[in-house]
Every structure is written in C-alpha cells, then in structure tokens.
Scaffold this motif. Structure first.
Motif, PDB file in Angstrom:
ATOM      1  N   ALA A   1      47.574  38.219  46.360  1.00 24.02           N
ATOM      2  CA  ALA A   1      46.957  37.336  45.360  1.00 24.02           C
ATOM      3  C   ALA A   1      45.521  37.007  45.732  1.00 24.02           C
ATOM      4  O   ALA A   1      44.620  37.032  44.879  1.00 24.02           O
ATOM      5  N   ARG A   2      45.295  36.714  46.989  1.00 21.46           N
ATOM      6  CA  ARG A   2      43.939  36.399  47.439  1.00 21.46           C
ATOM      7  C   ARG A   2      43.025  37.597  47.227  1.00 21.46           C
ATOM      8  O   ARG A   2      41.899  37.457  46.734  1.00 21.46           O
ATOM      9  N   SER A   3      43.488  38.785  47.588  1.00 22.81           N
ATOM     10  CA  SER A   3      42.687  40.001  47.419  1.00 22.81           C
ATOM     11  C   SER A   3      42.375  40.271  45.953  1.00 22.81           C
ATOM     12  O   SER A   3      41.244  40.626  45.608  1.00 22.81           O
TER      13      SER A   3
ATOM     14  N   GLN B   1      39.815  39.848  34.521  1.00 26.92           N
ATOM     15  CA  GLN B   1      41.016  39.194  33.974  1.00 26.92           C
ATOM     16  C   GLN B   1      42.285  39.951  34.350  1.00 26.92           C
ATOM     17  O   GLN B   1      43.334  39.335  34.598  1.00 26.92           O
ATOM     18  N   GLN B   2      42.205  41.271  34.417  1.00 30.11           N
ATOM     19  CA  GLN B   2      43.362  42.065  34.857  1.00 30.11           C
ATOM     20  C   GLN B   2      43.719  41.723  36.300  1.00 30.11           C
ATOM     21  O   GLN B   2      44.901  41.621  36.653  1.00 30.11           O
ATOM     22  N   LYS B   3      42.703  41.545  37.133  1.00 26.43           N
ATOM     23  CA  LYS B   3      42.946  41.168  38.537  1.00 26.43           C
ATOM     24  C   LYS B   3      43.573  39.783  38.617  1.00 26.43           C
ATOM     25  O   LYS B   3      44.462  39.546  39.439  1.00 26.43           O
ATOM     26  N   PHE B   4      43.136  38.873  37.770  1.00 19.81           N
ATOM     27  CA  PHE B   4      43.741  37.540  37.753  1.00 19.81           C
ATOM     28  C   PHE B   4      45.209  37.603  37.328  1.00 19.81           C
ATOM     29  O   PHE B   4      46.038  36.849  37.844  1.00 19.81           O
ATOM     30  N   ALA B   5      45.521  38.490  36.397  1.00 19.75           N
ATOM     31  CA  ALA B   5      46.919  38.636  35.976  1.00 19.75           C
ATOM     32  C   ALA B   5      47.786  39.124  37.138  1.00 19.75           C
ATOM     33  O   ALA B   5      48.906  38.633  37.346  1.00 19.75           O
ATOM     34  N   LEU B   6      47.263  40.064  37.916  1.00 21.01           N
ATOM     35  CA  LEU B   6      47.993  40.554  39.089  1.00 21.01           C
ATOM     36  C   LEU B   6      48.130  39.456  40.144  1.00 21.01           C
ATOM     37  O   LEU B   6      49.197  39.296  40.758  1.00 21.01           O
ATOM     38  N   ALA B   7      47.071  38.700  40.342  1.00 21.04           N
ATOM     39  CA  ALA B   7      47.113  37.595  41.305  1.00 21.04           C
ATOM     40  C   ALA B   7      48.153  36.559  40.885  1.00 21.04           C
ATOM     41  O   ALA B   7      48.902  36.045  41.725  1.00 21.04           O
ATOM     42  N   LYS B   8      48.211  36.281  39.596  1.00 20.92           N
ATOM     43  CA  LYS B   8      49.167  35.302  39.088  1.00 20.92           C
ATOM     44  C   LYS B   8      50.600  35.733  39.386  1.00 20.92           C
ATOM     45  O   LYS B   8      51.436  34.915  39.787  1.00 20.92           O
TER      46      LYS B   8
ATOM     47  N   ALA C   1      45.844  31.377  49.027  1.00 21.63           N
ATOM     48  CA  ALA C   1      45.790  32.232  47.843  1.00 21.63           C
ATOM     49  C   ALA C   1      45.587  31.408  46.575  1.00 21.63           C
ATOM     50  O   ALA C   1      44.789  31.764  45.702  1.00 21.63           O
ATOM     51  N   MET C   2      46.291  30.292  46.487  1.00 20.34           N
ATOM     52  CA  MET C   2      46.168  29.447  45.304  1.00 20.34           C
ATOM     53  C   MET C   2      44.768  28.832  45.211  1.00 20.34           C
ATOM     54  O   MET C   2      44.179  28.773  44.123  1.00 20.34           O
ATOM     55  N   THR C   3      44.223  28.410  46.335  1.00 19.14           N
ATOM     56  CA  THR C   3      42.877  27.829  46.355  1.00 19.14           C
ATOM     57  C   THR C   3      41.827  28.870  45.992  1.00 19.14           C
ATOM     58  O   THR C   3      40.941  28.613  45.163  1.00 19.14           O
ATOM     59  N   VAL C   4      41.922  30.047  46.606  1.00 17.90           N
ATOM     60  CA  VAL C   4      40.955  31.113  46.310  1.00 17.90           C
ATOM     61  C   VAL C   4      41.049  31.499  44.842  1.00 17.90           C
ATOM     62  O   VAL C   4      40.024  31.708  44.175  1.00 17.90           O
TER      63      VAL C   4
ATOM     64  N   ALA D   1      38.011  31.316  42.365  1.00 14.72           N
ATOM     65  CA  ALA D   1      37.570  32.581  41.769  1.00 14.72           C
ATOM     66  C   ALA D   1      37.471  32.457  40.252  1.00 14.72           C
ATOM     67  O   ALA D   1      36.531  32.985  39.640  1.00 14.72           O
ATOM     68  N   LYS D   2      38.410  31.763  39.646  1.00 18.22           N
ATOM     69  CA  LYS D   2      38.353  31.562  38.190  1.00 18.22           C
ATOM     70  C   LYS D   2      37.078  30.818  37.800  1.00 18.22           C
ATOM     71  O   LYS D   2      36.436  31.156  36.800  1.00 18.22           O
ATOM     72  N   GLU D   3      36.724  29.821  38.572  1.00 21.69           N
ATOM     73  CA  GLU D   3      35.493  29.072  38.295  1.00 21.69           C
ATOM     74  C   GLU D   3      34.260  29.963  38.464  1.00 21.69           C
ATOM     75  O   GLU D   3      33.326  29.905  37.656  1.00 21.69           O
ATOM     76  N   ILE D   4      34.255  30.786  39.496  1.00 25.06           N
ATOM     77  CA  ILE D   4      33.118  31.680  39.747  1.00 25.06           C
ATOM     78  C   ILE D   4      32.995  32.707  38.631  1.00 25.06           C
ATOM     79  O   ILE D   4      31.889  32.984  38.143  1.00 25.06           O
ATOM     80  N   VAL D   5      34.120  33.256  38.192  1.00 24.51           N
ATOM     81  CA  VAL D   5      34.086  34.225  37.086  1.00 24.51           C
ATOM     82  C   VAL D   5      33.566  33.549  35.826  1.00 24.51           C
ATOM     83  O   VAL D   5      32.759  34.134  35.096  1.00 24.51           O
ATOM     84  N   ASP D   6      33.990  32.331  35.570  1.00 21.45           N
ATOM     85  CA  ASP D   6      33.465  31.593  34.411  1.00 21.45           C
ATOM     86  C   ASP D   6      31.944  31.448  34.489  1.00 21.45           C
ATOM     87  O   ASP D   6      31.244  31.607  33.482  1.00 21.45           O
ATOM     88  N   LEU D   7      31.445  31.170  35.687  1.00 22.41           N
ATOM     89  CA  LEU D   7      29.996  31.048  35.852  1.00 22.41           C
ATOM     90  C   LEU D   7      29.297  32.375  35.606  1.00 22.41           C
ATOM     91  O   LEU D   7      28.243  32.424  34.956  1.00 22.41           O
TER      92      LEU D   7
END
Length: 110
Positions: A20-22, A40-47, A86-89, A93-99
């Motif tokens: 998830a972190r990766s 977004q695909q990577k976020f789905a895998l992380a989730k 993993a949850m923190t990263v 990461a979601k915030e950074i992607v939004d930026l």
C-alpha cells in the motif's frame, strides 16, 4: 490464537502495508508527471492492500476481545507500524496528488 497463526497474520500485514505504501508513493510519481488516471489506479490498489491488512488486524482484535489473546511480539509491533505508516502515507499522498492536479494540466495522449 496459535503463535504460528499470529506470525502469519503479522507477515501478511507487513506485506500488504508495504504494498500500500509503495502504491501510494507511485501515485505521487504519476501525478508529478501529470498522469492522474494512473495515480488514481495506484490509489485503488493501495486501498485494496490497506483493506486486507486492516481485516487481518481486525481478526486479531476480535480474537483478543473474545479472550483469545496472543503474546505481544516485536513482529506484531512491526506489522502494526507498517499498517499505520501505509495509512498515513496514503492520506498524505492523496493530498499531494490533489495539489499536483491544481498546478499541472491533465496528461492526454495525442
């Protein structure tokens, strides 16, 4: 719960937390390149990996609540650390992607 079962759960939590972190870090890299669909695909895998690790953690917590506690080990502490990291990263990461979405145009194939 048997020691071997707890160790197996801990190892699976470590593996899924690391995955998830990766995936979350890869989402940042894709966003940096302007490829927000892949991010977004990577976020789905992380989730998925976070969910799996969390379900394993819940199994241990339910067992303990039912009086089937297991001995605390360094391996389990490490597994919990991986999941929390993993949850923190992932959240960051979601915030950074939004930026990045605010400052970069959407990547389009021509």
């Amino acid at each position: 719960m048997r020691t071997e079962e707890v160790q197996e759960i801990a190892m699976l939590m470590i593996a899924n937390g690391g995955d998830a972190r990766s995936q979350s870090m890869e989402a940042i890299r894709f966003a940096k390149q302007g490829d927000f669909d892949l991010a977004q695909q990577k976020f789905a895998l992380a989730k998925e990996s976070i969910l799996t690790a969390h379900q394993l953690q819940t199994k241990l917590l339910v067992g303990e609540a039912q009086g089937k506690s297991s001995e605390l080990s360094l391996l389990m502490i490490h597994a919990q650390d991986h999941l929390m990291n993993a949850m923190t990263v992932n959240d960051m990461a979601k915030e950074i992607v939004d930026l990045y979405q605010l400052i970069k145009p959407v990547h389009r194939e021509i």
